[in-house]
Motif scaffolding. Structure first.
Motif, PDB file in Angstrom:
ATOM      1  N   THR A 282      -7.885  -9.320 -11.497  1.00 16.34           N
ATOM      2  CA  THR A 282      -6.485  -9.654 -11.235  1.00 16.34           C
ATOM      3  C   THR A 282      -5.752  -8.497 -10.574  1.00 16.34           C
ATOM      4  N   TYR A 283      -5.910  -7.307 -11.102  1.00 15.96           N
ATOM      5  CA  TYR A 283      -5.200  -6.149 -10.561  1.00 15.96           C
ATOM      6  C   TYR A 283      -5.732  -5.755  -9.189  1.00 15.96           C
ATOM      7  N   ARG A 284      -7.014  -5.937  -8.978  1.00 18.30           N
ATOM      8  CA  ARG A 284      -7.580  -5.638  -7.650  1.00 18.30           C
ATOM      9  C   ARG A 284      -6.898  -6.510  -6.590  1.00 18.30           C
ATOM     10  N   THR A 285      -6.723  -7.788  -6.906  1.00 20.44           N
ATOM     11  CA  THR A 285      -6.067  -8.702  -5.972  1.00 20.44           C
ATOM     12  C   THR A 285      -4.617  -8.315  -5.757  1.00 20.44           C
ATOM     13  N   ARG A 286      -3.910  -7.976  -6.822  1.00 20.14           N
ATOM     14  CA  ARG A 286      -2.501  -7.595  -6.701  1.00 20.14           C
ATOM     15  C   ARG A 286      -2.349  -6.292  -5.930  1.00 20.14           C
ATOM     16  N   MET A 287      -3.241  -5.353  -6.180  1.00 15.51           N
ATOM     17  CA  MET A 287      -3.193  -4.084  -5.456  1.00 15.51           C
ATOM     18  C   MET A 287      -3.361  -4.325  -3.958  1.00 15.51           C
ATOM     19  N   THR A 288      -4.336  -5.151  -3.589  1.00 19.53           N
ATOM     20  CA  THR A 288      -4.570  -5.448  -2.178  1.00 19.53           C
ATOM     21  C   THR A 288      -3.362  -6.138  -1.551  1.00 19.53           C
ATOM     22  N   THR A 289      -2.784  -7.079  -2.280  1.00 20.59           N
ATOM     23  CA  THR A 289      -1.600  -7.784  -1.786  1.00 20.59           C
ATOM     24  C   THR A 289      -0.460  -6.819  -1.506  1.00 20.59           C
TER      25      THR A 289
END
Length: 376
Positions: A282-289
């Motif tokens: 989840t955090y990997r996706t949010r970080m990329t966003t």
């Protein structure tokens, strides 16, 4: 009384505050903890409601050692773990037992601003030492050590808050060497150790300790839930002994025996590992966003993509005052942390910190759009 406040931070309706360094409430594992509690209560062990063992429940430390060993890829001895009520409480206890007013501690510049407040509460002399893209600059640190006589160095070696950098193995070994040469403790805040989004980071600082000088601090606040107030020290038994035998625990017993018993069940049921993997995804996706949106809409910001943790540490051109920008941002219902808060020398005014953990992708994008109205 018009309202009852429950949480530390309350966000105003319609606001997006990148300055909040906490997990998203909607992600907190209520169902998993309910299942773990049911598992624990079925055992009908009333000892979990009694004053706890000073070092922490042996059952929990065995479960924790097993979990940490699996995550680190190295054995963890339960006798080298001491249960705390989180890293903030651990820092407070370290200051209480190891320092006196006027003593010197060295911190990284920048450093976690709330740790600086704890040190200030104990009236410690706080000295900053610079970091670069690889963490503590060892030569600069040794210059400080030759001038000052610190009781300990407070470092965030893995996915630094706020800078996001990670200290490589070579520098970790050099830091330990210096601790022996100049006779100080290393207090390593490793709350983000397991939240990596690319390659696994180096082992915690405790593994590099050759002379009983390193106290590694871990916590469930970022990998499970901060409201549990549960963490640990990882150090050689001789370093843990003063904490185990202190008057505070002699009177009140070990910390968090009830909560740790439930988390022990959660670990045994495999839920901690599953939940940690979910958070990392989840955090990997949010970080990329967030990183992509910042680059697209606010190109003036300079930053390096974090490889773990919660934060993006960015800077604007010299002469920029992010406190002035924050006042303007608030008019658009968006916020961030200003760099000066992380500076022991009241510098870093052109820096700002963003957190990508507290909001979902849609809100992250909306927040960047608002911020782009004042920073371009």
């Amino acid at each position: 009384m018009t309202s009852v406040e429950i949480t530390q931070v309350s966000t105003k309706k319609g606001w997006i505050d990148f300055g909040i360094g906490q997990p998203d409430v909607d992600l907190l594992p209520l169902a998993q903890l309910a299942k773990a509690a049911a598992h624990r209560f079925k055992l009908k062990d009333r000892n979990i409601l009694q004053y706890g063992n000073q070092q922490g429940s042996g059952d929990f430390r065995i479960s924790l050692a097993s979990f940490l060993g699996e995550q680190y890829g190295e054995t963890v001895d339960p006798d080298e773990l001491f249960v705390t009520a989180g890293i903030s409480q651990a820092l407070d206890l370290i200051c209480a037992l190891h320092t006196r007013p006027g003593d010197t501690v060295i911190v990284e510049e920048p450093s976690y601003f709330l740790a600086l407040r704890i040190f200030a509460d104990y009236k410690l002399n706080i000295i900053g030492t610079p970091i670069d893209e690889n963490g503590l600059i060892i030569d600069a640190l040794e210059e400080k050590l030759a001038k000052y006589n610190p009781v300990f160095i407070y470092t965030i070696p893995t996915f630094h808050n706020p800078a996001g950098v990670t200290l490589p193995v070579g520098r970790r070994k050099e830091l330990v060497r210096l601790s022996d040469k100049y006779d100080f403790l290393i207090v390593a805040d490793e709350v983000y150790q397991m939240l990596y989004y690319a390659s696994k980071p180096p082992l915690p600082m405790a593994y590099y300790d050759a002379s009983n000088r390193v106290i590694s601090l871990g916590s469930f606040s970022k990998i499970l839930a901060p409201g549990l107030r549960l963490g640990w020290m990882h150090a050689r038994p001789s370093l843990l002994e003063p904490f185990i035998s202190c008057g505070y625990l002699d009177s009140g017993g070990g910390l968090n025996p009830f909560v740790s018993s439930i988390v022990s069940s959660l670990i045994k049921l495999g839920q901690q590992k599953e939940y940690l993997n979910f958070l990392k995804q989840t955090y990997r996706t949010r970080m990329t966003t967030l990183t992509q949106a910042l680059r697209q809409h606010i190109p003036a910001l300079q930053f390096t993509d974090p490889q773990g943790g919660y934060f993006i540490w960015s800077c604007l051109p010299e002469g920029t005052d992010t406190e002035i920008l924050l006042a303007a941002a608030r008019k658009h219902k968006v916020g961030f942390q200003t760099g000066i808060r992380f500076s022991s020398a009241k510098g870093l005014r052109n820096y700002l910190r963003f957190c990508f953990a507290f909001y979902g992708e849609e809100q992250l994008l909306k927040g960047v759009e608002r911020l782009s109205r004042i920073i371009r």
